[in-house]
Design a protein around this motif. Sequence first.
Motif, PDB file in Angstrom:
ATOM      1  N   LYS A   1     -26.710 -10.000  17.259  1.00 52.57           N
ATOM      2  CA  LYS A   1     -25.925  -9.141  18.146  1.00 52.57           C
ATOM      3  C   LYS A   1     -24.550  -8.848  17.554  1.00 52.57           C
ATOM      4  CE  LYS A   1     -28.049  -9.964  22.650  1.00 52.57           C
ATOM      5  NZ  LYS A   1     -27.859 -10.479  24.041  1.00 52.57           N
ATOM      6  N   ALA A   2     -23.975  -9.836  16.871  1.00 49.60           N
ATOM      7  CA  ALA A   2     -22.670  -9.619  16.244  1.00 49.60           C
ATOM      8  C   ALA A   2     -22.784  -8.560  15.152  1.00 49.60           C
ATOM      9  CB  ALA A   2     -22.148 -10.930  15.665  1.00 49.60           C
TER      10      ALA A   2
ATOM     11  N   GLY B   1     -20.908  -4.751  13.188  1.00 46.63           N
ATOM     12  CA  GLY B   1     -21.122  -4.456  11.777  1.00 46.63           C
ATOM     13  C   GLY B   1     -20.747  -5.646  10.916  1.00 46.63           C
ATOM     14  N   GLU B   2     -20.647  -5.434   9.631  1.00 45.97           N
ATOM     15  CA  GLU B   2     -20.312  -6.504   8.700  1.00 45.97           C
ATOM     16  C   GLU B   2     -18.825  -6.446   8.391  1.00 45.97           C
ATOM     17  OE1 GLU B   2     -20.015  -9.505   5.952  1.00 45.97           O
ATOM     18  OE2 GLU B   2     -21.359  -9.134   7.617  1.00 45.97           O
ATOM     19  N   THR B   3     -18.124  -7.509   8.687  1.00 44.36           N
ATOM     20  CA  THR B   3     -16.677  -7.530   8.503  1.00 44.36           C
ATOM     21  C   THR B   3     -16.235  -8.281   7.249  1.00 44.36           C
ATOM     22  OG1 THR B   3     -16.508  -9.527   9.881  1.00 44.36           O
ATOM     23  CG2 THR B   3     -16.272  -7.384  10.984  1.00 44.36           C
TER      24      THR B   3
ATOM     25  N   MET C   1     -27.856  -7.337   6.452  1.00 45.59           N
ATOM     26  CA  MET C   1     -28.191  -7.737   7.815  1.00 45.59           C
ATOM     27  C   MET C   1     -27.576  -6.798   8.850  1.00 45.59           C
ATOM     28  SD  MET C   1     -30.370 -10.046   7.766  1.00 45.59           S
ATOM     29  CE  MET C   1     -30.363 -10.057   9.550  1.00 45.59           C
ATOM     30  N   SER C   2     -26.398  -6.303   8.584  1.00 48.21           N
ATOM     31  CA  SER C   2     -25.759  -5.381   9.517  1.00 48.21           C
ATOM     32  C   SER C   2     -26.558  -4.097   9.647  1.00 48.21           C
ATOM     33  CB  SER C   2     -24.329  -5.072   9.057  1.00 48.21           C
ATOM     34  OG  SER C   2     -23.722  -4.128   9.895  1.00 48.21           O
ATOM     35  N   SER C   3     -27.016  -3.579   8.518  1.00 41.90           N
ATOM     36  CA  SER C   3     -27.776  -2.321   8.543  1.00 41.90           C
ATOM     37  C   SER C   3     -29.106  -2.484   9.271  1.00 41.90           C
ATOM     38  CB  SER C   3     -28.014  -1.817   7.117  1.00 41.90           C
ATOM     39  OG  SER C   3     -28.853  -2.713   6.401  1.00 41.90           O
ATOM     40  N   ILE C   4     -29.693  -3.674   9.170  1.00 42.74           N
ATOM     41  CA  ILE C   4     -30.966  -3.931   9.857  1.00 42.74           C
ATOM     42  C   ILE C   4     -30.733  -4.150  11.350  1.00 42.74           C
ATOM     43  CG2 ILE C   4     -32.908  -5.539  10.085  1.00 42.74           C
ATOM     44  CD1 ILE C   4     -32.619  -6.074   7.059  1.00 42.74           C
ATOM     45  N   ALA C   5     -29.745  -4.996  11.669  1.00 39.93           N
ATOM     46  CA  ALA C   5     -29.500  -5.351  13.069  1.00 39.93           C
ATOM     47  C   ALA C   5     -29.131  -4.144  13.911  1.00 39.93           C
ATOM     48  CB  ALA C   5     -28.389  -6.397  13.147  1.00 39.93           C
ATOM     49  N   GLN C   6     -28.464  -3.181  13.319  1.00 40.98           N
ATOM     50  CA  GLN C   6     -28.056  -2.005  14.085  1.00 40.98           C
ATOM     51  C   GLN C   6     -29.237  -1.123  14.490  1.00 40.98           C
ATOM     52  OE1 GLN C   6     -24.937  -0.117  11.834  1.00 40.98           O
ATOM     53  NE2 GLN C   6     -23.558  -1.872  12.047  1.00 40.98           N
TER      54      GLN C   6
END
Length: 263
Positions: A211-212, A217-219, A228-233
Amino acid sequence: MKFRHAAAAITALLVMHAAAAQTAVPAKPASTPAPASAEAKPGGNPTTDPATAGMPKAETPTVASGPVKPGDATAGQGKAAACGACHGIDGNSSDPQYPRLAGQSEQYIAAQLEAFKSGKRMNPIMMGFAQPLSEQDMHDIGAYFASKASLPGVADQALVAQGQTLYRQGDVDRGIPACMACHGPDGRGNPGAHYPQLTSQHAKYVEARLKAWHDNGETTGTPHGKIMSSIAQKLDDKDIAAVASYIEGLHTNDPTSAAPATP
């Protein structure tokens, strides 16, 4: 009269001694010379110190820290004592907000500790623990937790079908790759590529991380975080809950086996 002559003689003698003293002792220079410890040494500036012109530059010796050895689980046990408060003495945390580290690869744990220490991965609590650790300490701690067995979790049967599909097949139509492509069919991860073990991880922890990435996104700017950010979104809340639950119930038939996956 004799007294006056004696006084005059004494006065003259004193004047002579004073003159001699002025002749013998040179006048004090305008500036005090630098002490011997501050004098130019070989390798000094040839412009200000002609005597050292052409001499090789002296370099400050450095103490080599030596190459990092493979992690020592025995040494890591003592170094990981503080970790037990949150992650469990054997790496099996009882509080789902803290990830299980048992069976996690040495390489991944060492890399994450370095990320916390450098600030690439932000977490005030973990940064404080990581700051005093050397690179060798990080590998020793990683080796200790890698030697422990991750206890099997239980998945919500109502979510298994959807979670299993996402983990093993992904969703081509939505551009979601299968989780096992990086984390392995048994969830053991890939130590060489620093892909973490997921098997038996707390569903609440996995869900919070996904969820983060989905919301923020990825910070940190790390390659793995960007992936992981691109997948989770691309995942919705039901997807996240399902795959997180499936991961908690994912384990091998032998729960006592803690041998980490090889690259």
